[in-house]
Enzyme design. Structure first.
Site, mmCIF file in Angstrom:
data_model
loop_
_atom_site.group_PDB
_atom_site.id
_atom_site.type_symbol
_atom_site.label_atom_id
_atom_site.label_comp_id
_atom_site.label_asym_id
_atom_site.label_seq_id
_atom_site.Cartn_x
_atom_site.Cartn_y
_atom_site.Cartn_z
ATOM 1 N N THR A 33 -51.703 -37.582 -64.837
ATOM 2 C CA THR A 33 -53.010 -37.646 -64.175
ATOM 3 C C THR A 33 -53.641 -39.030 -64.363
ATOM 4 O OG1 THR A 33 -54.067 -36.808 -66.169
ATOM 5 C CG2 THR A 33 -53.456 -35.178 -64.491
ATOM 6 N N GLY B 296 -56.328 -33.879 -56.816
ATOM 7 C CA GLY B 296 -56.249 -33.521 -55.399
ATOM 8 C C GLY B 296 -54.820 -33.466 -54.865
ATOM 9 N N ARG B 297 -53.831 -33.693 -55.748
ATOM 10 C CA ARG B 297 -52.429 -33.705 -55.283
ATOM 11 C C ARG B 297 -52.004 -32.305 -54.854
ATOM 12 N NH1 ARG B 297 -49.428 -36.144 -60.438
ATOM 13 N NH2 ARG B 297 -51.001 -34.859 -61.449
ATOM 14 N N GLY C 289 -58.518 -29.728 -65.338
ATOM 15 C CA GLY C 289 -59.507 -29.528 -64.273
ATOM 16 C C GLY C 289 -59.706 -28.037 -64.137
ATOM 17 N N HIS C 290 -60.762 -27.512 -64.730
ATOM 18 C CA HIS C 290 -61.004 -26.074 -64.746
ATOM 19 C C HIS C 290 -62.124 -25.743 -63.766
ATOM 20 C CE1 HIS C 290 -59.132 -25.729 -69.044
ATOM 21 N NE2 HIS C 290 -58.313 -26.239 -68.155
ATOM 22 N N GLY D 40 -49.904 -25.067 -66.046
ATOM 23 C CA GLY D 40 -51.304 -25.411 -65.837
ATOM 24 C C GLY D 40 -51.856 -24.826 -64.557
ATOM 25 N N ASP D 41 -53.182 -24.925 -64.407
ATOM 26 C CA ASP D 41 -53.898 -24.480 -63.211
ATOM 27 C C ASP D 41 -53.732 -22.990 -62.933
ATOM 28 O OD1 ASP D 41 -54.685 -27.113 -62.826
ATOM 29 O OD2 ASP D 41 -52.922 -27.569 -61.624
ATOM 30 N N GLU D 42 -53.590 -22.206 -63.976
ATOM 31 C CA GLU D 42 -53.399 -20.758 -63.808
ATOM 32 C C GLU D 42 -54.712 -20.051 -63.470
ATOM 33 O OE1 GLU D 42 -52.615 -22.463 -66.557
ATOM 34 O OE2 GLU D 42 -50.474 -22.265 -66.962
ATOM 35 N N ASN E 6 -57.448 -34.703 -68.359
ATOM 36 C CA ASN E 6 -56.374 -34.287 -67.442
ATOM 37 C C ASN E 6 -56.585 -32.839 -66.998
ATOM 38 O OD1 ASN E 6 -55.832 -33.489 -70.095
ATOM 39 N ND2 ASN E 6 -53.636 -33.765 -69.951
ATOM 40 N N SER F 48 -56.809 -10.833 -61.410
ATOM 41 C CA SER F 48 -57.870 -11.578 -60.737
ATOM 42 C C SER F 48 -57.533 -11.621 -59.251
ATOM 43 C CB SER F 48 -57.937 -12.985 -61.334
ATOM 44 O OG SER F 48 -58.808 -13.789 -60.596
ATOM 45 N N GLN G 55 -54.100 -27.232 -69.732
ATOM 46 C CA GLN G 55 -52.684 -27.317 -69.309
ATOM 47 C C GLN G 55 -52.031 -25.948 -69.483
ATOM 48 O OE1 GLN G 55 -53.773 -30.235 -71.597
ATOM 49 N NE2 GLN G 55 -54.617 -30.750 -69.617
ATOM 50 N N LYS H 169 -57.495 -20.689 -65.751
ATOM 51 C CA LYS H 169 -58.083 -20.502 -67.082
ATOM 52 C C LYS H 169 -59.601 -20.624 -67.061
ATOM 53 C CE LYS H 169 -55.601 -23.967 -68.440
ATOM 54 N NZ LYS H 169 -54.721 -24.211 -67.280
ATOM 55 N N GLY I 279 -59.485 -13.067 -56.625
ATOM 56 C CA GLY I 279 -60.284 -14.019 -55.863
ATOM 57 C C GLY I 279 -60.906 -15.001 -56.838
HETATM 58 P P1 GDP Z 1 -57.281 -23.991 -64.520
HETATM 59 O O1 GDP Z 1 -56.969 -25.423 -64.679
HETATM 60 O O2 GDP Z 1 -56.292 -23.107 -65.188
HETATM 61 O O3 GDP Z 1 -58.695 -23.653 -64.926
HETATM 62 O O4 GDP Z 1 -57.158 -23.685 -62.959
HETATM 63 P P2 GDP Z 1 -57.719 -24.600 -61.740
HETATM 64 O O5 GDP Z 1 -59.191 -24.454 -61.687
HETATM 65 O O6 GDP Z 1 -57.180 -25.980 -61.830
HETATM 66 O O7 GDP Z 1 -56.990 -23.938 -60.513
HETATM 67 C C1 GDP Z 1 -57.147 -22.604 -60.198
HETATM 68 C C2 GDP Z 1 -57.707 -22.489 -58.790
HETATM 69 O O8 GDP Z 1 -57.566 -21.151 -58.349
HETATM 70 C C3 GDP Z 1 -59.189 -22.784 -58.677
HETATM 71 O O9 GDP Z 1 -59.434 -23.346 -57.427
HETATM 72 C C4 GDP Z 1 -59.840 -21.415 -58.787
HETATM 73 O O10 GDP Z 1 -61.114 -21.353 -58.150
HETATM 74 C C5 GDP Z 1 -58.842 -20.570 -58.075
HETATM 75 N N1 GDP Z 1 -58.732 -19.176 -58.548
HETATM 76 C C6 GDP Z 1 -58.823 -18.705 -59.819
HETATM 77 N N2 GDP Z 1 -58.550 -17.392 -59.843
HETATM 78 C C7 GDP Z 1 -58.289 -17.029 -58.559
HETATM 79 C C8 GDP Z 1 -57.896 -15.797 -57.943
HETATM 80 O O11 GDP Z 1 -57.719 -14.761 -58.580
HETATM 81 N N3 GDP Z 1 -57.679 -15.823 -56.588
HETATM 82 C C9 GDP Z 1 -57.841 -16.954 -55.842
HETATM 83 N N4 GDP Z 1 -57.620 -16.879 -54.533
HETATM 84 N N5 GDP Z 1 -58.207 -18.122 -56.403
HETATM 85 C C10 GDP Z 1 -58.397 -18.164 -57.735
HETATM 86 P P1 IMO Z 2 -55.287 -27.759 -66.422
HETATM 87 O O1 IMO Z 2 -56.018 -27.677 -67.745
HETATM 88 C C1 IMO Z 2 -51.672 -28.928 -64.239
HETATM 89 C C2 IMO Z 2 -49.496 -32.437 -65.712
HETATM 90 C C3 IMO Z 2 -49.521 -33.694 -64.886
HETATM 91 C C4 IMO Z 2 -48.192 -34.304 -65.288
HETATM 92 C C5 IMO Z 2 -48.072 -33.940 -66.750
HETATM 93 C C6 IMO Z 2 -48.565 -35.021 -67.707
HETATM 94 O O2 IMO Z 2 -56.173 -28.007 -65.268
HETATM 95 O O3 IMO Z 2 -54.362 -26.609 -66.247
HETATM 96 P P2 IMO Z 2 -50.867 -36.155 -68.339
HETATM 97 O O4 IMO Z 2 -52.092 -36.448 -67.539
HETATM 98 O O5 IMO Z 2 -51.100 -35.192 -69.445
HETATM 99 O O6 IMO Z 2 -50.179 -37.399 -68.765
HETATM 100 O O7 IMO Z 2 -49.854 -35.425 -67.307
HETATM 101 O O8 IMO Z 2 -48.868 -32.776 -66.927
HETATM 102 N N1 IMO Z 2 -50.834 -31.898 -66.057
HETATM 103 C C7 IMO Z 2 -51.355 -30.800 -65.519
HETATM 104 N N2 IMO Z 2 -50.899 -29.982 -64.548
HETATM 105 N N3 IMO Z 2 -52.840 -28.639 -64.849
HETATM 106 C C8 IMO Z 2 -53.314 -29.435 -65.850
HETATM 107 O O9 IMO Z 2 -54.412 -29.133 -66.574
HETATM 108 C C9 IMO Z 2 -52.578 -30.592 -66.202
HETATM 109 N N4 IMO Z 2 -52.756 -31.590 -67.088
HETATM 110 C C10 IMO Z 2 -51.672 -32.376 -67.002
HETATM 111 O O10 IMO Z 2 -49.583 -33.415 -63.520
HETATM 112 O O11 IMO Z 2 -47.149 -33.664 -64.604
HETATM 113 MG MG MG Z 3 -56.596 -27.110 -63.516
#
Ligand code: GDP
Ligand code: IMO
Ligand code: MG
Length: 420
Positions: A128, A299-300, A39-40, A11-13, A37, A409, A221, A15, A411
């Site tokens: 979450t 925020g973790r 957070g994009h 997750g949090d790549e 859960n 990407s 995720q 997306k 930035g």
């Molecule tokens: P998602 O859940 O996959 O949509 O990713 P998140 O939004 O939770 O976390 C990605 C974080 O990285 C966010 O704060 C984005 O603003 C940031 N971000 C995305 N792409 C880049 C990048 O190429 N470089 C940097 N420095 N930050 C990025």
């Molecule tokens: P995005 O879409 C990162 C993790 C939680 C926990 C496990 C199970 O922003 O990439 P849940 O709330 O589903 O019971 O949590 O999965 N988790 C994520 N980690 N990005 C997410 O979503 C996540 N959604 C859930 O931290 O370890």
């Molecule tokens: Mg996220």
């Protein structure tokens, strides 16, 4: 025709940013699984917004956004998010649609999530706490309330029945927090939900596909959090993979064309569970600091480490990835040496496969080292200008995982992306 953007790690790549970037090329953006859960993070007119339930195409006026049946929907989060989006001048009532078969998260699901995590103690998943697990349990247990049920006169009666069932489970957990305030906001949000476009999602999407419209399915995720193929039990409760698009939207596999997998140039994880390349040292701290690795939903602090090619090759295989998007490459600008994990040493034996489980074994990552590029890449727009050491790094990854990195990407901004 449906293309997919989904996460290849935990997750949090990035997306959300990538969906927002590609959205103008599509008519429809559809969420097919997960819930609040997710957070994009997006930057719109330089302002940050984090979406949890609404697809990341909402800021493009001509794009239709749909929450598909595979999602679990919390009306309270949705209402809050609709208000936040409206503040940007976006009319959600015009271009947001919700599938009738979408399952609802009710306040007692959130309470059950908390109670269950508390009961697990040190073995907790690190959820979450948004009620995701309990909501999907009610779906597969055939008890859930769905968005289409709002039209039914017995909705409240059925809600009360479900609540009573949950109360018994909560009593077993000795959980007795007062959730009446949650219920109050839930019913307010239900009234708001009634005013949105509720549609038969599978016909809605398939009719659009028949008309030649282009659909982009937005994953939440990541594959290593998938209920089947992730690091179980430290996973989420939905199918985060490309196959989840079929069940989460009601589209046939032949309709899926490109699968764009998103990976960071390194790796993070939030919550508990195995993470072979985790760096519990100053390098890990640097990655966290430079990459601002703190959860968008909770925020973790995110756990940080080197890119894991064993896991990445696995997730490309599971999803049938056709193109890879590598995000946060700029975060590595400051590192003199980089490592990529090419195998796992498990109980003394080197393996290039993700094992059934990673916790009850002695497991160490085996690395190949690369020279860093040591320059600021954040302003680069043209692939030919990328530093040679970054190209070496990417070439090696392409060969190892058997799928091409097509975008880098560099930035968080919408325009900070380089096509290779
Ligand atoms: P998602 O859940 O996959 O949509 O990713 P998140 O939004 O939770 O976390 C990605 C974080 O990285 C966010 O704060 C984005 O603003 C940031 N971000 C995305 N792409 C880049 C990048 O190429 N470089 C940097 N420095 N930050 C990025
Ligand atoms: P995005 O879409 C990162 C993790 C939680 C926990 C496990 C199970 O922003 O990439 P849940 O709330 O589903 O019971 O949590 O999965 N988790 C994520 N980690 N990005 C997410 O979503 C996540 N959604 C859930 O931290 O370890
Ligand atoms: Mg996220």
């Amino acid at each position: 025709m449906v293309d997919v953007i989904l996460g290849l790690q935990w997750g949090d790549e990035g997306k959300g940013k990538i969906v927002d970037f590609f959205a103008p090329q599509y008519d429809i953006i559809a969420r097919f699984q997960g819930g609040p859960n997710a957070g994009h993070t997006l930057y719109v007119d330089g302002k940050k917004i984090v979406l949890h339930q609404i697809p990341s195409g909402i800021f493009h006026q001509n794009t239709t956004n749909i929450i598909g049946n595979g999602v679990v929907l919390d009306p309270v989060t949705l209402k809050r998010e609709c208000d936040a989006v409206a503040a940007f001048g976006i009319d959600v009532k015009k271009n947001l649609y919700i599938a009738e078969r979408t399952n609802l998260i009710v306040p007692t699901h959130r309470a059950l999530d908390r109670a269950s995590e508390l009961a697990k103690g040190d073995g907790k998943i690190g959820s979450t706490l948004k009620g995701i697990g309990p909501a999907y349990m009610d779906k597969t247990g055939r008890n859930a309330l769905r968005v289409g049920d709002l039209a039914d006169k017995s909705f409240i009666t059925n809600y009360i029945k479900l609540r009573l069932k949950h109360q018994k489970l909560l009593d077993n957990f000795n959980f007795n927090e007062d959730i009446s305030a949650w219920e109050e906001e839930f019913f307010e949000a239900i009234e708001f939900l009634r005013t949105l476009n509720i549609v038969n999602g599978e016909y809605f999407i398939n009719n659009k596909i028949s008309q030649g419209k282009k659909v982009l399915a937005e994953g939440a995720q990541g594959t290593m959090l998938d209920i089947d193929f992730g690091t179980f039990p430290f996973v989420t409760s939905s199918s985060t993979i490309s196959a989840g698009v079929c069940t989460g939207l009601g589209v046939a596999p032949q309709k899926i064309r490109d699968v764009l997998g998103v990976t960071k140039a390194y790796c993070t994880r939030v919550g508990s569970g195995p993470f072979p390349t985790e760096l519990d040292d100053s390098t890990g701290d640097e990655l966290r600091k430079i990459g601002s690795e703190f959860g968008a939903t909770t925020g973790r602090p995110r756990r940080c480490g080197w890119i894991d090619l064993v896991a990445l090759k696995y997730t490309c295989m599971i999803n049938g990835v056709t193109q890879v998007v590598m995000t946060k490459a700029d975060v590595l600008d400051a590192f003199a040496e980089l490592n990529v994990c090419t195998s796992y040493n498990i109980n003394g034996v080197e393996k290039e496969e993700v094992p059934f489980q990673m916790t009850r074994v002695r497991m160490n990552p085996v690395y190949k080292a690369f020279d860093g590029w040591n320059c600021d890449t954040t302003q680069i727009k043209d692939a030919a200008k990328l530093p040679a050491n970054m190209s070496n790094y990417i070439d090696f990854i392409n060969k190892y995982i058997g799928a091409p990195v097509k975008y880098v990407s560099n930035g968080p901004g919408r325009e900070q992306i380089v096509k290779l």
